[in-house]
Design a protein around this motif. Structure first.
Motif, PDB file in Angstrom:
ATOM      1  N   TRP A 149       0.832  -1.213   0.000  1.00  0.00           N
ATOM      2  CA  TRP A 149       0.000   0.000   0.000  1.00  0.00           C
ATOM      3  C   TRP A 149       0.860   1.254   0.000  1.00  0.00           C
ATOM      4  O   TRP A 149       0.512   2.247  -0.640  1.00  0.00           O
ATOM      5  N   VAL A 152       2.001   1.596  -3.546  1.00  0.00           N
ATOM      6  CA  VAL A 152       0.907   2.005  -4.430  1.00  0.00           C
ATOM      7  C   VAL A 152       0.588   3.480  -4.238  1.00  0.00           C
ATOM      8  O   VAL A 152       0.414   4.240  -5.202  1.00  0.00           O
ATOM      9  N   HIS A 156       0.965   6.438  -7.000  1.00  0.00           N
ATOM     10  CA  HIS A 156      -0.165   7.293  -7.367  1.00  0.00           C
ATOM     11  C   HIS A 156       0.186   8.762  -7.193  1.00  0.00           C
ATOM     12  O   HIS A 156      -0.122   9.601  -8.063  1.00  0.00           O
ATOM     13  N   VAL A 178      -0.926  -5.982  -8.294  1.00  0.00           N
ATOM     14  CA  VAL A 178       0.080  -4.911  -8.221  1.00  0.00           C
ATOM     15  C   VAL A 178       0.695  -4.926  -6.831  1.00  0.00           C
ATOM     16  O   VAL A 178       0.012  -4.652  -5.840  1.00  0.00           O
ATOM     17  N   ALA A 183      -5.909  -5.101  -7.970  1.00  0.00           N
ATOM     18  CA  ALA A 183      -6.409  -3.829  -8.485  1.00  0.00           C
ATOM     19  C   ALA A 183      -7.360  -4.118  -9.645  1.00  0.00           C
ATOM     20  O   ALA A 183      -7.304  -5.179 -10.273  1.00  0.00           O
ATOM     21  N   VAL A 210      -1.395   3.991 -11.750  1.00  0.00           N
ATOM     22  CA  VAL A 210      -2.434   4.013 -10.724  1.00  0.00           C
ATOM     23  C   VAL A 210      -3.217   5.310 -10.878  1.00  0.00           C
ATOM     24  O   VAL A 210      -2.668   6.399 -10.698  1.00  0.00           O
ATOM     25  N   ILE A 220      -8.344  -0.118  -5.686  1.00  0.00           N
ATOM     26  CA  ILE A 220      -7.332   0.508  -6.539  1.00  0.00           C
ATOM     27  C   ILE A 220      -7.766   0.338  -7.991  1.00  0.00           C
ATOM     28  O   ILE A 220      -8.170  -0.746  -8.404  1.00  0.00           O
ATOM     29  N   VAL A 222      -6.367   0.886 -11.926  1.00  0.00           N
ATOM     30  CA  VAL A 222      -5.174   1.125 -12.733  1.00  0.00           C
ATOM     31  C   VAL A 222      -5.584   1.280 -14.192  1.00  0.00           C
ATOM     32  O   VAL A 222      -6.696   0.930 -14.598  1.00  0.00           O
TER      33      VAL A 222
END
Length: 617
Positions: A149, A152, A156, A178, A183, A210, A220, A222
């Motif tokens: 996380w 990610v 992002h 991912v 995601a 992302v 999430i 993508v």
């Protein structure tokens, strides 16, 4: 014994040695409290004394804290630390994180890494400080999730590109792994062009961006399309800057609609309208192109910002009219296929891209114009004759009827005056009926020539369109292509017989049919309806005849030409009326005689004219 336990034992031995040395000293030392009691009491730590904490030298405390910081970690529950695999059993992996004891992690959490071995560094999270056996329990899976996380969120925030593994299809898109987190990849975000086969992406590793994170629901989203669009945008700017009318480019068929085809020119889309696909008429673009097909197109036009680009495909080939042979000329017979039908005619493709119009008037020798659908259908292969040809304006008119003889060429031999024929009622007018004797030969029956006896106000009272009628040719105009026909002439005129049967003075029995203005009517038969004047309705007893009353009537007037018959009941018993009738008849004959010159009168007139010319009078 582990290295940590060895170090701890050394510290404890050092402390014990220091205490023992103090207790066994041969020479007693005087403490600071004995030297200066007031200062000792003033600086004495009463809190530690009350808590039962033995006073330790500050230097020793500092040394102890240094050893702890170097050899132990702060085992917080929510912090991910790095550990080392020190031992692997059949079920667990023993991990050293520099805590009081090693931690244990189930090998199930390392299924993604079957090559795990002693000495590998792994990220872990404190799951349980001490289980029932006092063992420290760690979690590698939870540590991976937390770290994933973090990665990610970082990707992002910074807009970084990440790698993901497409696991499977789902409703509306794909599931992508991912950093170990599932995601969602929407179908619209896979590529810039519509995707028809999602399965081709399953079990593939691809690059993604992302685009959305929902922290509340841990979702999430993508996109692979975002990466492509970024590249395409650069290509688009470069392509748009170089566009020119007439330029030929290679493109890929991106989408097909009923009105045209969208072409991908490498990031820029252009439209080929259906009329610019082929010189020939087509019903749908898929007759010419198919999806993902690569082809060359020419730029026909574009707007100021070049966002709408009009392309052409047929313009890359020579116009069919330019390739039309010089030997093709007016009067030639050609074969072609009917491609379009309108009410006024049909378009026939005689060569690819070369069409001619067959007007409905050129489809049949018949003078009654009908719709083109009555003669041909789309797709029919027909033969026609070229009537006009304009290569400059690219127009051609064709005729079908010219392939058959004109029926009027031998009209005098086929339909001489007085000949009898059978025709079909094709049309009505207020003054008559048009009857078709054969294709291209029509004649007119005037309303007065339909029946000898019936008074007809409109032809529809006598017949219907499509009925067969027997006719006789009354007149023939070859130059004007006109035929005058008669129907009543096919039978004898019944009034010739009625002229004798209902002669003046003859008596007949009938009933009053209707009481009308100024008299009444009686029907002697289905053809003859006689009129009885008011004064001739008087009976012998002085009364008047009434409707339905049957009695005898005498014919007092008969006119065959105007079909007029007048009868009288009173004339049967009143001589005076008879005399009046006879006098009226003689007067009428005398007037007719005066109006009609005799042969002697004609000779006298001729002699007078001759004498005048000779100068005698």
């Amino acid at each position: 014994m582990s290295e940590k336990e060895t170090k701890q034992a050394e510290v404890e031995t050092t402390e014990a040695a220091a205490v023992e040395t103090t207790q066994t000293a041969e020479t007693p030392k005087v403490s600071e409290s004995q030297k200066n009691p007031e200062k000792f009491l003033k600086e004495f730590d009463w809190h530690n004394y009350e808590e039962g904490i033995e006073q330790v030298d500050d230097k020793q405390l500092e040394e102890f804290e240094k050893l702890v910081s170097e050899n132990f970690v702060d085992t917080l529950d929510d912090e991910v630390v790095e550990g080392e695999v020190v031992h692997i059993t059949d079920r667990d992996a023993i991990i050293d994180i520099n805590a009081k004891s090693e931690g244990v992690i189930s090998l199930n959490e390392f299924r993604y890494n079957p090559d795990l071995k002693v000495g590998d560094k792994v990220e872990v999270l404190i799951d349980v400080r001490e289980d029932a056996t006092g063992q420290l329990v760690l979690s590698h899976r939870k540590a991976r999730v937390i770290k994933a996380w973090d990665r990610v969120n970082n990707a992002h925030d910074k807009g970084e590109i990440v790698n993901g593994f497409v696991k499977c299809r789902t409703k509306g898109g794909m599931i992508v792994d991912v950093f170990g987190i599932e995601a969602f990849l929407p179908g619209s975000q896979i590529d810039v062009k519509p995707i028809r086969d999602y399965d081709q992406y399953v079990n593939k590793t691809m690059e993604f961006k992302v685009v959305k994170i929902n922290h509340e629901f841990k979702n999430i989203v993508v996109s692979h399309k975002a990466l492509i669009e970024a590249d395409i945008e650069e290509q688009k700017k470069e392509i748009i800057g170089q566009l020119e009318k007439g330029q030929v480019l290679e493109g890929t068929v991106k989408n097909i609609t009923s009105y045209g085809v969208f072409i991908d020119l490498g990031g820029v889309d252009g439209l080929i309208h259906i009329t610019d696909l082929s010189w020939s008429r087509i019903n749908h673009p898929n007759e010419i192109v198919e999806l993902d097909q690569k082809l060359n197109v020419v730029i026909l036009d574009f707007d100021e910002d070049k966002s709408r680009i009009q392309l052409g495909l047929k313009q890359l080939s020579k116009h069919p009219w330019e390739a039309l042979g010089e030997d093709v000329k007016v009067g030639d017979k050609v074969k072609g296929k009917v491609v379009v039908i309108a009410d006024y005619g049909a378009f026939v493709e005689v060569e690819e891209g070369v069409e001619g119009l067959v007007h409905v008037s050129e489809m049949s020798w018949s003078t009654h114009l009908r719709s083109a659908q009555d003669f041909v259908s789309v797709g029919d292969e027909i033969e026609a004759q070229i009537l006009t040809l304009d290569r400059e304006d690219r127009k051609m008119s064709l005729g079908i009827k010219q392939l058959t003889p004109d029926p009027w060429t031998d009209i005098t031999s086929k339909y001489p005056v007085g000949s009898k024929h059978t025709g079909i009622v094709r049309n009505f007018t207020n003054f008559g009926v048009f009857v078709e004797l054969e294709e291209g030969i029509d004649g007119l029956i005037y309303i007065s020539d339909l029946s000898w006896t019936k008074k007809i106000k409109h032809p529809s009272e006598f017949c219907n369109v499509g009925d067969e009628l027997e006719v006789i040719v009354l007149e023939l105009d070859v130059e004007g292509r006109k035929l005058s026909l008669g129907h009543k002439q096919t039978t004898d005129n019944p009034w010739d017989k009625y002229e004798t049967e209902f002669a003046l003075g003859t008596t007949h029995t009938a009933a009053i049919s209707e009481i009308v203005d100024k008299g009444a009517t009686i029907e002697f038969n289905e053809d003859i309806v006689a009129f009885v004047p008011q004064r001739h309705l008087e009976k012998e007893d002085g009364g008047k005849l009434k409707k339905g009353e049957e009695t005898e009537f005498k014919i007092i007037e008969f006119n065959k030409e105007f079909k007029r018959v007048v009868a009288s009941h009173t004339a049967i018993f009143k001589e005076e009326e008879i005399a009046n009738v006879k006098a009226a008849a003689k007067k009428a004959e005398a007037q007719a005689a005066e109006a009609k010159p005799t042969l002697g009168d004609a000779n006298d007139a001729l002699q007078a004219l001759k004498d005048k010319m000779d100068g005698k009078k």
